[in-house]
Write a protein that holds these residues in place. Structure first.
Motif, PDB file in Angstrom:
ATOM      1  N   ARG A 108       0.836  -1.195   0.000  1.00  0.00           N
ATOM      2  CA  ARG A 108       0.000   0.000   0.000  1.00  0.00           C
ATOM      3  C   ARG A 108       0.876   1.252   0.000  1.00  0.00           C
ATOM      4  NH1 ARG A 108      -2.625  -1.927   5.234  1.00  0.00           N
ATOM      5  NH2 ARG A 108      -1.765   0.075   5.900  1.00  0.00           N
ATOM      6  N   SER A 109       0.311   2.351  -0.475  1.00  0.00           N
ATOM      7  CA  SER A 109       1.068   3.602  -0.532  1.00  0.00           C
ATOM      8  C   SER A 109       1.534   4.041   0.845  1.00  0.00           C
ATOM      9  CB  SER A 109       0.219   4.698  -1.173  1.00  0.00           C
ATOM     10  OG  SER A 109      -0.107   4.380  -2.505  1.00  0.00           O
ATOM     11  N   ASP A 110       0.637   3.943   1.849  1.00  0.00           N
ATOM     12  CA  ASP A 110       1.025   4.392   3.184  1.00  0.00           C
ATOM     13  C   ASP A 110       2.086   3.488   3.786  1.00  0.00           C
ATOM     14  OD1 ASP A 110      -0.797   2.284   3.413  1.00  0.00           O
ATOM     15  OD2 ASP A 110      -1.735   3.062   5.224  1.00  0.00           O
ATOM     16  N   GLN A 131       4.374   1.720   2.084  1.00  0.00           N
ATOM     17  CA  GLN A 131       5.629   1.981   1.385  1.00  0.00           C
ATOM     18  C   GLN A 131       6.291   3.261   1.902  1.00  0.00           C
ATOM     19  OE1 GLN A 131       7.115   0.262  -1.701  1.00  0.00           O
ATOM     20  NE2 GLN A 131       6.078  -1.356  -0.546  1.00  0.00           N
ATOM     21  N   TYR A 132       5.471   4.272   2.165  1.00  0.00           N
ATOM     22  CA  TYR A 132       5.995   5.544   2.680  1.00  0.00           C
ATOM     23  C   TYR A 132       6.548   5.363   4.083  1.00  0.00           C
ATOM     24  CZ  TYR A 132       6.271  10.550   3.707  1.00  0.00           C
ATOM     25  OH  TYR A 132       6.720  11.806   4.036  1.00  0.00           O
ATOM     26  N   PHE A 147      -1.939  11.302   0.562  1.00  0.00           N
ATOM     27  CA  PHE A 147      -1.741  10.346  -0.528  1.00  0.00           C
ATOM     28  C   PHE A 147      -2.708  10.577  -1.690  1.00  0.00           C
ATOM     29  CE2 PHE A 147       0.046   8.194   3.160  1.00  0.00           C
ATOM     30  CZ  PHE A 147       1.274   7.820   2.653  1.00  0.00           C
ATOM     31  N   GLU A 157      -2.753   4.166  -6.320  1.00  0.00           N
ATOM     32  CA  GLU A 157      -1.872   3.027  -6.535  1.00  0.00           C
ATOM     33  C   GLU A 157      -2.539   1.763  -6.006  1.00  0.00           C
ATOM     34  OE1 GLU A 157       2.819   2.535  -6.125  1.00  0.00           O
ATOM     35  OE2 GLU A 157       1.818   2.751  -4.210  1.00  0.00           O
TER      36      GLU A 157
END
Length: 360
Positions: free
Chosen positions: A132-134, A136-137, A297, A310
């Motif tokens: 997930r985007s969060d 990965q960040y 995001f 994403e």
């Protein structure tokens, strides 16, 4: 020209249709050539929707493994068959992505790790929430030292009333457990990945079957059948790592609480903290003041355009195929997934015996 990888799907149920096959279909260098399910109709439907023109269908996975042209196997079956199929596929010279959890038992998970090492084939486990985007960040935040040493963490997998009533979710023999092994496994994997800490020292666990016997219970997918509800409705664990860090693990399908959320973690480090309760928030202290930073995001910001979100499964499948093509470790290594399974089993054992479970 890059190689086109031939993939076989073993188990054509919900997770295969919801994640694996749609995302694999989008990859130009992947061709799904075989579909296997004990229910022939499911395999045929999967072939019609996702398969190559000459794709084959099977009801016995052993027949799939005889096809030397197949490069990769995706194992999307109930937990009790993960190890058997995965080990056979690895020994049949195939790379394998196995759905989470890695196996029903820790012993089986260890056998899978050994088979991957012995055969030299790649093995990964479907912990898609890492992509997930969060997530990965936050992984970047952890790696760049913003949080310092993370010594306290919470792994969240809490549903108020969302007991899965289909398939074999309520069958302890096939699944090995309830919410802990189903969704708790995602939260624990995510948390340990952020901490980059895979050395448990001691585990203390509790599990409960307090609400599962209720008739006509409120539930997201309609009332469950109490006679079939053979697993826990909630389970909790405290894990102390060898370096002294603590992880609190919470999981439930049915719990009287309004604070719900799954596949999330809360991290507390020497330099800062992070949580996923209301989006991703980083907190800390700077210039003698406390701060909270909400990470955005949303890719939009332009009139009439909200951006393109994403897709975590798409990234998961892309990076998995990249790992094979580039001969590098997958994002989720079998060794990491095995430790998750070992801890889950320790929580269940501690809950059963009332004793703390120590790791050597």
């Amino acid at each position: 020209m890059s190689k086109t990888y031939k993939v076989a799907i073993i188990g054509c149920g919900g997770i295969a249709n919801g994640k694996h096959m749609p995302s694999l279909k989008k990859l130009a260098n992947v061709e799904m050539v075989a579909f296997c399910d004990i229910e022939l109709q499911k395999a045929e439907e999967a072939k019609a929707k996702f398969g190559s023109a000459d794709a084959k269908v099977y009801t016995n996975y052993k027949e799939v493994l005889k096809d030397a042209t197949i490069d990769i196997i995706h194992v999307c079956t109930p937990n009790d068959s993960h190890a058997e199929i995965t080990i056979a596929a690895l020994e049949g010279d195939k790379h394998v992505m196995c759905e989470k959890p890695m196996a029903k038992t820790a012993a089986d998970a260890r056998l899978m790790v050994e088979a991957a090492k012995r055969t030299g084939k790649k093995l990964t486990v479907g912990y898609n929430n890492r992509f997930r985007s969060d997530s990965q960040y936050l992984k970047q935040v952890c790696e760049d030292g913003t949080l310092g040493e993370v010594y306290m963490a919470k792994a969240h997998a809490i549903r108020r009333r969302a007991v899965p009533t289909w398939g074999v979710f309520l069958d302890e023999e096939k699944q090995g457990g309830g919410p802990l092994i189903d969704i708790g496994t995602h939260a624990l994997d995510l948390t340990m990945w952020m901490m980059d800490n895979y050395e448990p020292h001691v585990v203390l666990g509790t599990s409960y079957h307090k609400l599962g016997q209720r008739e006509n219970a409120a539930n997201a997918w309609g009332p469950w059948d109490p006679a079939k509800f053979k697993v826990e409705d909630s389970a909790f664990g405290m894990i102390v790592m060898k370096n002294g860090a603590t992880i609190m693990l919470e999981s439930s399908w049915a719990l009287n609480t309004t604070q719900v959320g799954e596949a999330m973690c809360t991290l507390s480090g020497t330099e800062g903290g992070a949580d996923m309760w209301n989006g991703l928030t980083i907190n800390g202290e700077k210039y003698s003041r406390l701060y909270e930073q909400k990470i955005e995001f949303n890719a939009g910001g332009v009139a009439f355009y909200d951006g393109e979100a994403e897709n975590a499964p798409d990234l998961e499948m892309k990076l998995w195929i990249d790992a094979i093509e580039q001969d590098k470790d997958p994002v989720v290594t079998p060794e990491q997934a095995c430790v998750v399974s070992e801890i889950l089993e320790a929580v269940y054992e501690s809950a059963r015996t009332g004793k703390a479970i120590y790791f050597e």
